[in-house]
Design a protein around this motif. Structure first.
Motif, mmCIF file in Angstrom:
data_model
loop_
_atom_site.group_PDB
_atom_site.id
_atom_site.type_symbol
_atom_site.label_atom_id
_atom_site.label_comp_id
_atom_site.label_asym_id
_atom_site.label_seq_id
_atom_site.Cartn_x
_atom_site.Cartn_y
_atom_site.Cartn_z
ATOM 1 N N LEU B 92 0.831 -1.213 0.000
ATOM 2 C CA LEU B 92 0.000 0.000 0.000
ATOM 3 C C LEU B 92 0.861 1.256 0.000
ATOM 4 O O LEU B 92 0.473 2.289 -0.558
ATOM 5 C CB LEU B 92 -0.920 -0.010 1.226
ATOM 6 C CG LEU B 92 -2.073 0.994 1.212
ATOM 7 C CD1 LEU B 92 -3.051 0.627 0.115
ATOM 8 C CD2 LEU B 92 -2.757 1.038 2.551
ATOM 9 N N ILE B 97 -2.001 7.473 -4.954
ATOM 10 C CA ILE B 97 -3.408 7.881 -5.028
ATOM 11 C C ILE B 97 -3.539 9.022 -6.033
ATOM 12 O O ILE B 97 -4.526 9.133 -6.746
ATOM 13 C CB ILE B 97 -3.912 8.324 -3.630
ATOM 14 C CG1 ILE B 97 -3.616 7.262 -2.572
ATOM 15 C CG2 ILE B 97 -5.399 8.641 -3.665
ATOM 16 C CD1 ILE B 97 -4.440 6.016 -2.657
ATOM 17 N N VAL B 239 -8.339 -3.801 -0.560
ATOM 18 C CA VAL B 239 -7.985 -2.405 -0.785
ATOM 19 C C VAL B 239 -6.806 -2.319 -1.744
ATOM 20 O O VAL B 239 -6.839 -1.572 -2.742
ATOM 21 C CB VAL B 239 -7.652 -1.711 0.554
ATOM 22 C CG1 VAL B 239 -7.063 -0.339 0.306
ATOM 23 C CG2 VAL B 239 -8.884 -1.618 1.414
ATOM 24 N N SER B 242 -7.777 -3.456 -5.314
ATOM 25 C CA SER B 242 -8.650 -2.494 -5.997
ATOM 26 C C SER B 242 -7.858 -1.280 -6.426
ATOM 27 O O SER B 242 -8.006 -0.789 -7.557
ATOM 28 C CB SER B 242 -9.793 -2.048 -5.088
ATOM 29 O OG SER B 242 -10.348 -3.119 -4.436
ATOM 30 N N LEU B 243 -7.005 -0.780 -5.517
ATOM 31 C CA LEU B 243 -6.193 0.393 -5.864
ATOM 32 C C LEU B 243 -5.259 0.057 -7.031
ATOM 33 O O LEU B 243 -5.099 0.855 -7.965
ATOM 34 C CB LEU B 243 -5.372 0.843 -4.654
ATOM 35 C CG LEU B 243 -6.113 1.685 -3.633
ATOM 36 C CD1 LEU B 243 -5.249 1.904 -2.414
ATOM 37 C CD2 LEU B 243 -6.501 3.024 -4.225
ATOM 38 N N THR B 246 -7.153 -0.062 -10.226
ATOM 39 C CA THR B 246 -7.462 1.298 -10.653
ATOM 40 C C THR B 246 -6.257 1.953 -11.302
ATOM 41 O O THR B 246 -6.350 2.567 -12.369
ATOM 42 C CB THR B 246 -7.901 2.135 -9.437
ATOM 43 O OG1 THR B 246 -8.930 1.432 -8.766
ATOM 44 C CG2 THR B 246 -8.377 3.493 -9.845
ATOM 45 N N GLY B 252 -6.180 5.467 -12.834
ATOM 46 C CA GLY B 252 -5.984 6.157 -11.559
ATOM 47 C C GLY B 252 -6.732 7.469 -11.443
ATOM 48 O O GLY B 252 -7.955 7.496 -11.445
ATOM 49 N N THR B 266 -9.309 8.340 -7.959
ATOM 50 C CA THR B 266 -8.667 7.053 -7.675
ATOM 51 C C THR B 266 -9.475 6.269 -6.647
ATOM 52 O O THR B 266 -9.762 5.078 -6.839
ATOM 53 C CB THR B 266 -7.243 7.278 -7.132
ATOM 54 O OG1 THR B 266 -6.605 8.242 -7.949
ATOM 55 C CG2 THR B 266 -6.447 5.999 -7.134
ATOM 56 N N LEU B 267 -9.846 6.956 -5.558
ATOM 57 C CA LEU B 267 -10.548 6.254 -4.493
ATOM 58 C C LEU B 267 -11.933 5.808 -4.948
ATOM 59 O O LEU B 267 -12.383 4.710 -4.610
ATOM 60 C CB LEU B 267 -10.656 7.154 -3.255
ATOM 61 C CG LEU B 267 -9.323 7.402 -2.542
ATOM 62 C CD1 LEU B 267 -9.509 8.346 -1.376
ATOM 63 C CD2 LEU B 267 -8.706 6.101 -2.079
ATOM 64 N N SER B 270 -11.578 2.756 -7.183
ATOM 65 C CA SER B 270 -11.263 1.519 -6.452
ATOM 66 C C SER B 270 -12.408 1.113 -5.534
ATOM 67 O O SER B 270 -12.577 -0.077 -5.259
ATOM 68 C CB SER B 270 -9.954 1.656 -5.678
ATOM 69 O OG SER B 270 -9.859 2.895 -5.081
#
Lengths: 191, 320
Positions: B92, B97, B239, B242-243, B246, B252, B266-267, B270
């Protein structure tokens, strides 16, 4: 509720057709459709659930009707009914009459930790002393407290719903037929 | 800024994101799954629609007794949850992001993320092996077989994207992204998505956990906080995947007003992917072990290879 059943019928029809992909997509569609629909959940402790009036929640005892005949206790599949009684002699009501004996109920208890709610005792009682009540909130912390004595069983009586109405075309109830019979002609029956 | 302070600040914020986003995904799963099944889900904790359910769960897990089976391989058993959890935290940290909002901007970010998330497999295998329980062992073996076979299509589909962008940097890939990629990289994206869900061992690929067959797979003997760590690693995995999806395939932070709304894009993207993962779990039955392997080797790997070839041909032709 009818909505729900309808859609179930639809999806059952739908599974007939299709290879791999349509089945998978259909699954997604079904769950998505359920997501969009209101839930059927009742939040029980906050909202009372709807129960049919004849639900078998707890067994109530009408003590006056009980003759201590022991039929219920003997029919009970797991022997959870306890009955103690003794005989009492009633003096003769008229001069030179005969003394009569009757059973007096000392103890009537149902152990709801053993009871399997089959309702045979209620069905078998010839004198309508046992009744189903829809009440169900009598859980206990100690399992021994699930043994309801006759006082406790009697307290459930007010919660028993009235018997269902008879069919319009049915015969008259036995009680009414009996009451409508012409009185017996024997002189001065016991009061 | 003081470099030490900056490192601390970045680490703490990554940790905060790592602790918050999985909880949000978990709560979403509680509610979405419940409503998809015609239920309400948690309604009490926290007052409003049970929003604090997972916090309450955490409080419960902390209070529970931490049991290690007598026959277990103690150190391996105790270390396994951490081995499962930490790789996702590491992964992560390098996922951007937005161009500026990234824990640590690594040049070969793609390689780093894949390498880190692959370590998580070890945690499951360790847990399964060290539990001294036949169900745990079976689950651990299934997990190892599944994760190894799905690692290949995952890497191949990511390789295709990296090839198309001509860089291994995650922000570089997003910069090179073009809406046409949605079409061009579609087979690769689908392979990545399926393989990612299989890596996470979520339904319909939850064969290693298969609670109706082998109790709880590698988690069978775990209690309390260690079990909670395994659960957290599952949601952290959602998480991260998914990120990553994306960033690699959905461009993104590209979108309307991407200068100011970049992170939101981005969020949001995702979040949609996370809900899709949850949705699949609710809708589809579990694959059998042989079907699972068949899907990986006979469908996903060939498709990923074709996608890779397609990308390579395109890149060579267009660079000429």
């Amino acid at each position: 509720m009818t909505d729900h059943e309808h859609s179930q019928g639809e999806s059952r029809k739908g599974t007939k057709s299709g290879g791999l992909l349509p089945g998978l997509v259909k699954g997604l569609i079904t769950t998505a459709r359920t997501l969009g629909r209101p839930t059927h959940t009742t939040e029980y402790p906050d909202a009372q659930p709807y129960l049919p009036p004849r639900s078998q929640g707890v067994i109530a005892l009408l003590e006056e009707n009980c003759t201590s005949c022991m039929l219920c206790s003997r029919e009970c599949p797991d022997w959870c009914i306890y009955i103690d009684s003794h005989k009492e002699t009633l003096p003769a009501t008229t001069e030179g009459g005969r003394e009569r004996q009757r059973n007096v109920l000392d103890r009537f208890a149902i152990d709801f930790s053993l009871c399997m709610y089959c309702g045979i005792c209620v069905d078998v009682c010839p004198f309508d002393a046992l009744h189903w009540s829809p009440e169900f909130e009598y859980a206990e912390v100690d399992i021994k407290d699930l043994l309801h004595e006759k006082e406790r069983l009697g307290q459930w009586m007010p919660t028993v719903p009235p018997p269902p109405a008879l069919d319009p075309s049915s015969a008259e109830p036995q009680e009414i037929t009996a009451a409508n019979k012409p009185a017996r002609t024997a002189p001065e029956a016991r009061s | 800024m003081n470099p030490v302070l900056e490192v601390v600040l970045r680490s703490v914020s990554v940790l905060a994101v790592f602790l918050v986003l999985p909880l949000i995904v978990g709560q979403t799963e509680h509610k979405v799954m419940a409503h998809m099944q015609g239920r309400l889900g948690p309604m009490y904790a926290g007052g409003f629609h049970g929003w604090a359910q997972l916090v309450a769960d955490a409080a419960k897990f902390i209070q529970k007794e931490d049991i290690t089976p007598r026959a277990a391989d103690r150190w391996v058993f105790k270390l396994a949850p951490a081995v499962a959890l930490v790789p996702y935290l590491v992964a992560l940290a390098v996922i951007p992001i937005s161009p500026t909002l990234v824990g640590a901007d690594v040049d070969a970010g793609v390689l780093f993320v894949l390498a880190a998330s692959a370590v998580g497999i070890l945690g499951l295998l360790m847990g399964g092996w060290a539990s001294a329980n036949k169900y745990a062992l079976l689950g651990g073996m299934r997990a190892a077989a599944q994760l190894l076979s799905y690692e290949l299509p995952l890497v191949l589909s990511v390789a295709s994207v990296a090839l198309a962008a001509g860089t291994l940097s995650l922000s570089g890939i997003v910069d090179a992204w073009h809406p046409l990629w949605l079409l061009w990289q579609l087979p690769g994206a689908m392979v990545f998505f399926v393989a990612a869900v299989a890596e996470l061992q979520r339904g319909p690929f939850d064969m290693p956990i298969a609670d109706s067959e082998i109790v709880m797979g590698p988690f069978t003997e775990y209690t309390g906080l260690r079990f909670a760590f395994f659960l957290l690693s599952e949601y952290a995995g959602i998480v991260v995947m998914s990120l990553l999806f994306t960033v690699l395939f959905l461009g993104g932070w590209h979108g309307a007003f991407s200068d100011s709304l970049g992170p939101v894009w981005t969020l949001a993207k995702s979040a949609v992917i996370s809900v899709l993962i949850i949705w699949m779990r609710v809708s589809w039955p579990r694959l059998r072990e042989d079907q699972l392997q068949r899907l990986a080797w006979l469908v996903l790997v060939p498709v990923a290879l074709v996608q890779l070839a397609l990308t390579a041909v395109w890149v060579v032709l267009s660079s000429r």
